[in-house]
Design a protein around this motif. Structure first.
Motif, mmCIF file in Angstrom:
data_model
loop_
_atom_site.group_PDB
_atom_site.id
_atom_site.type_symbol
_atom_site.label_atom_id
_atom_site.label_comp_id
_atom_site.label_asym_id
_atom_site.label_seq_id
_atom_site.Cartn_x
_atom_site.Cartn_y
_atom_site.Cartn_z
ATOM 1 N N ALA A 183 -0.370 6.414 2.653
ATOM 2 C CA ALA A 183 -1.622 5.857 3.170
ATOM 3 C C ALA A 183 -1.444 4.388 3.530
ATOM 4 C CB ALA A 183 -2.739 6.018 2.144
ATOM 5 N N SER A 189 -1.700 3.141 7.391
ATOM 6 C CA SER A 189 -2.685 2.097 7.701
ATOM 7 C C SER A 189 -2.009 0.900 8.362
ATOM 8 C CB SER A 189 -3.404 1.644 6.436
ATOM 9 O OG SER A 189 -4.165 2.684 5.895
ATOM 10 N N VAL A 241 -9.151 -0.725 5.692
ATOM 11 C CA VAL A 241 -8.750 0.487 4.969
ATOM 12 C C VAL A 241 -7.553 0.176 4.082
ATOM 13 C CG1 VAL A 241 -7.757 2.798 5.236
ATOM 14 C CG2 VAL A 241 -9.686 2.099 6.659
ATOM 15 N N THR A 289 -7.550 0.404 0.046
ATOM 16 C CA THR A 289 -6.602 1.298 -0.617
ATOM 17 C C THR A 289 -5.771 0.547 -1.652
ATOM 18 O OG1 THR A 289 -6.482 2.647 1.386
ATOM 19 C CG2 THR A 289 -4.742 2.949 -0.225
ATOM 20 N N PHE A 319 -9.408 6.201 3.166
ATOM 21 C CA PHE A 319 -8.291 6.434 4.090
ATOM 22 C C PHE A 319 -8.445 7.783 4.779
ATOM 23 C CE2 PHE A 319 -4.199 8.535 4.760
ATOM 24 C CZ PHE A 319 -3.680 7.707 5.757
#
Length: 143
Positions: free
Chosen positions: A21, A25, A61, A65, A74
């Motif tokens: 993730a 991102s 994001v 996270t 996410f």
């Protein structure tokens, strides 16, 4: 009866998803900024703005996270990104009509992010969007 130093499979998978993730991102942010610059230079102001919005959204994001170590935002963001990407490219045609390639490639990357069940659901929705926009009277209003 030794001390177990192995990470359980569930924890390992969760850590891998967290790293993935963060990587995705970051990648979307970098690509968004580069695409925004390229589109701006080529006078595609709508696509430039669109790419910059995505880049900024995925900066947030990434921060969320990292701070919370939760992946819920996410997953929601990546789904919204894919759907809005598909619809905007259907409507605008992308840069110089290049969108048909992206319309079919982007949804396939969902297999690396989601489980097979979610992958099928997301791609079925995208297929329905493509059918609605390409083979109904709405096709008169798109690129």
């Amino acid at each position: 009866m030794g001390i177990e130093t192995e990470i359980p499979d569930e924890k390992r998978k969760e850590k891998q998803l967290y790293i993935m993730a963060k990587f995705i991102s970051t990648l979307i942010t970098v690509i968004g900024v580069l695409m925004s610059i390229a589109c701006y230079v080529n006078n595609f102001l709508y696509l430039s703005t669109f790419s910059l919005i995505y880049a900024i959204a995925f900066i947030f994001v990434y921060i969320y996270t990292v701070v919370t170590k939760k992946l819920n935002i996410f997953y929601i963001s990546i789904i919204l990104l894919t759907f809005s990407f598909e619809i905007s490219y259907l409507i605008t045609g992308g840069a110089n009509g290049f969108s048909p390639i992206w319309l079919t490639i982007v949804p396939l990357f969902a297999i690396y992010i989601f489980s097979m069940t979610h992958f099928y659901i997301i791609n079925s929705i995208i297929l329905a969007i493509l059918i609605i926009f390409l083979w109904t009277p709405l096709s008169k209003h798109i690129y």
